[in-house]
Scaffold this active site. Structure first.
Site, mmCIF file in Angstrom:
data_model
loop_
_atom_site.group_PDB
_atom_site.id
_atom_site.type_symbol
_atom_site.label_atom_id
_atom_site.label_comp_id
_atom_site.label_asym_id
_atom_site.label_seq_id
_atom_site.Cartn_x
_atom_site.Cartn_y
_atom_site.Cartn_z
ATOM 1 N N LYS A 88 40.645 32.697 44.433
ATOM 2 C CA LYS A 88 40.419 33.828 43.744
ATOM 3 C C LYS A 88 41.338 34.501 42.598
ATOM 4 O O LYS A 88 42.585 34.315 43.025
ATOM 5 C CB LYS A 88 40.139 35.233 45.088
ATOM 6 C CG LYS A 88 39.706 36.233 44.513
ATOM 7 C CD LYS A 88 39.787 37.152 45.721
ATOM 8 C CE LYS A 88 39.302 38.709 45.545
ATOM 9 N NZ LYS A 88 39.132 39.435 46.620
ATOM 10 N N SER A 165 35.036 41.704 47.273
ATOM 11 C CA SER A 165 35.234 41.262 45.854
ATOM 12 C C SER A 165 35.651 40.019 45.604
ATOM 13 O O SER A 165 35.973 39.385 44.471
ATOM 14 C CB SER A 165 36.639 42.106 45.555
ATOM 15 O OG SER A 165 37.624 41.822 46.283
ATOM 16 N N SER A 189 36.160 42.009 51.771
ATOM 17 C CA SER A 189 36.135 41.355 50.617
ATOM 18 C C SER A 189 35.864 39.622 50.761
ATOM 19 O O SER A 189 35.721 39.004 49.625
ATOM 20 C CB SER A 189 37.252 41.630 49.754
ATOM 21 O OG SER A 189 37.314 42.834 49.462
#
Length: 456
Positions: A88, A165, A189
């Site tokens: 990420k 996210s 997330s």
């Protein structure tokens, strides 16, 4: 415009799980060079439409050849040596920029990898590249970023939310672009995108995995997050993050006997869609029929209350960290994320919120006595079309409580909506019981008949 058509049973087509890849490498049936090349081919073929990756690591093929050379000479670093990894874009990777889904972040490459990435690089894992994230990690739908919204691979015709996210990381695993991915989890997330994309997402207990080199959002709630195809995959990487050297090389298929499961009643599920509620009840019945001990869990507070309290605390901390930069150059930030974080100016005093949090933790820990895990839906429904997202609604009603109460939590695939979109079952345990939780997750996967081999 849709994405390329994918296998009807699972978008990952013929991709193998991390544990299968580790076995194939150990047996000499596959090379790291072939595995990495296959991932890069899939990224080139489907990746541009999926928008999962925002940057690729140019040295991945060379590192794969180096891993194969180590294995040939008997110097493999363990079962993870040579397995590809997606990261990420909140975590530093040496040689790649860390943009955090924001136009306000520097474009210069990071000089060193973050602690979690370096730990896995030391274990021999090979970073394929950086995956898309919601701006600064602020959002559960996966829709607020300076980069294009990743496309949930379970619907080739309509752009559905990936979850956030850690949006790109979940899409990368679900679509077979990478067998495993790192994310972060501040309020769900990794678990929300895991649920929406039909993969496994794990939020460890706080403090177990250092966060050096990771863009912060809410230090009280921030944790690293892991995304794979099974609890067993997650457990192997989690062991590598927790241990070093020989201890990181242990590959054990660990399950439990009868799991003591706390279940929610209908009063706690009033925000859940009928389809998800039916899947949840059916799973609990199946677990009880298999001999697991399923009984009613009485939460001291509504999960919506925990979600609201966690959101207030997180926004206050996010404003402390990012507020000055947003106020200095508001035009560099997306309007939704900018508005949310600036709303952190008006939260209550931090210590008052922390004291309230400690009281809630004490009451919840007392209520969960006698249970190994609490089982609840990960999200109230499956992924919806991007066009239907209401940014005023949150997808975190059943996930933020774990961050707020310092609990490890795991989302595993539960089934599908009538529209064919995945939904997740979440298991949460007591702080520090991460190994037990992952063992319970493997047990539940097997009991529910969820494939933990290649879902292809």
């Amino acid at each position: 415009m849709g994405i390329p058509a994918m296998d009807a049973s699972h978008p990952a087509e013929s991709g193998l799980s991390l544990c299968q890849l580790a076995t194939a490498l150990d047996d000499g049936h596959l090379s790291s060079e072939a595995i990495v090349a296959g991932c890069l081919d899939r990224i080139r073929d489907a990746g541009p439409a999926l928008h999962a990756f925002v940057a690729l690591a140019e040295d991945a093929p060379r590192l794969a050849r180096d891993s194969d050379a180590r294995r040939r000479s008997g110097r493999a670093r363990g079962p993870l040596d040579g397995i590809p990894l997606a990261v990420k874009d909140l975590l530093d990777v040496a040689g790649l920029p860390t943009r955090g889904g924001s136009n306000a972040r520097p474009t210069a490459p990071a000089p060193a990898s973050s602690w979690p990435v370096k730990r896995l690089e030391d274990a021999g894992m090979i970073v394929l590249g950086k995956t898309a994230t919601v701006e600064l990690g602020c959002g559960g739908w996966g829709t607020q970023s300076a980069t294009p919204i990743p496309w949930n691979p379970w619907n080739a015709d309509e752009h559905c939310v990936p979850g956030g996210s850690s949006s790109g990381s979940a899409v990368a695993v679900a679509a077979g672009l990478a067998p495993f991915a790192l994310g972060t989890d501040t309020g769900g997330s990794v678990r929300i995108p895991a649920s929406f994309c039909g993969v496994v997402g794990f939020k460890p207990s706080p403090g177990l995995v250092p966060l050096e080199g990771v863009i912060p959002y809410s230090p009280t709630h921030d944790t690293i997050g892991l995304l794979g195809r099974s609890a067993e995959d997650v457990r192997m990487v989690f062991l590598a993050l927790r241990h070093h050297g020989a201890e990181a090389g242990v590959m054990v298929r660990e399950t439990m006997g009868a799991v003591r499961i706390g279940a929610l009643d209908d009063d706690d599920l009033d925000t859940v869609s009928p389809e998800v509620k039916t899947l949840y009840r059916a799973a609990l019945t199946r677990l009880a029929d298999a001999g697991h001990r399923v009984s009613r869990f009485h939460s001291p507070e509504r999960f919506a209350a925990y979600s609201a309290l966690a959101g207030e605390l997180a926004l206050g901390e996010a404003y402390t960290i990012h507020g000055a930069a947003i106020e200095a150059a508001p035009e560099l930030f997306g309007p939704v994320v900018r508005g949310r974080i600036l709303g952190g100016r008006s939260t209550r005093p931090h210590e008052a919120m922390m004291e309230e949090r400690r009281r809630h933790q004490h009451h919840f820990n007392a209520a969960r006595y006698g249970f190994d895990v609490i089982a609840l839906p990960t999200c109230p429904d499956g992924a919806i079309p991007v066009s239907q997202v209401d940014e005023e609604r949150v997808a975190t009603i059943f996930t933020r409580f774990a961050n707020y109460l310092d609990l490890p939590a795991l989302s595993i695939p539960l089934g599908f909506t009538a529209r064919g979109m995945p939904v997740g079952l979440q298991l949460a345990a007591r702080r520090g019981d991460d190994s037990m939780l992952l063992a319970a997750g493997s047990t539940v996967e097997r009991c529910l008949g969820i494939p933990v081999s290649a879902r292809s």
